[in-house]
Design a protein around this motif. Structure first.
Motif: not given
Length: 155
Positions: A107-116
């Motif tokens: 993958l070129d990039e990865v996004t995530v909505n991280a828990a604290q």
């Protein structure tokens, strides 16, 4: 000594994956304790939801020890990391990093909505914060992004 094995999840793994998620997280750290947030967490961990993820064409991978699921990663929309869990008693052994590395190499990039509680882990594997922390369905998230530097073209 048993080693950690990595493989694609199979139908029938969904109950073990659900158990792994419950054994990985502290519910009160991931939610605000309201019925809405707890219901959202229960939905994410439900074997039915996990079965759908296994059957999808999205990237998923499990880590097993002694045939027990001790880690799970799942993407959606191609490059969005939606679930990454490692049982607490196996944390700090590089399992989360290995799951991520095995799924992100192409993958070129990865996004995530991280828990604290996960922000520190994501920073260690090269993510940067890409937006303001938000609150949705009773759950806090921090948007983060990872760029695959091995894909950059050298000039």
């Amino acid at each position: 000594m048993n080693t950690i094995n990595y493989r694609l999840p199979q139908l029938g793994d969904e109950h073990q994956i659900s158990g792994c998620m419950w054994a990985s997280a502290v519910l009160w750290e991931l939610t605000d304790g309201t019925p809405e947030s707890v219901a959202e967490w229960k939905k994410l961990c439900s074997p039915e939801e996990l079965r759908d993820r296994i059957l999808s064409n999205e990237k998923t991978l499990v880590a097993t020890w002694n045939e027990i699921v001790v880690g799970f990663i799942a993407f959606k929309r191609g490059n969005h990391l939606s679930l990454l869990f490692v049982r607490r008693e196996f944390s700090g052994q590089g399992i989360g990093r290995e799951l991520f590395t095995r799924c992100s190499y192409d993958l070129d990039e990865v996004t995530v909505n991280a828990a604290q509680e996960a922000v520190g882990f994501y920073l260690k594997v090269g993510f940067i914060q890409s937006g303001d922390r938000f609150f949705k369905h009773g759950i806090w998230g921090t948007p983060m992004k990872w760029i695959n530097l091995s894909h950059e073209v050298m000039e």
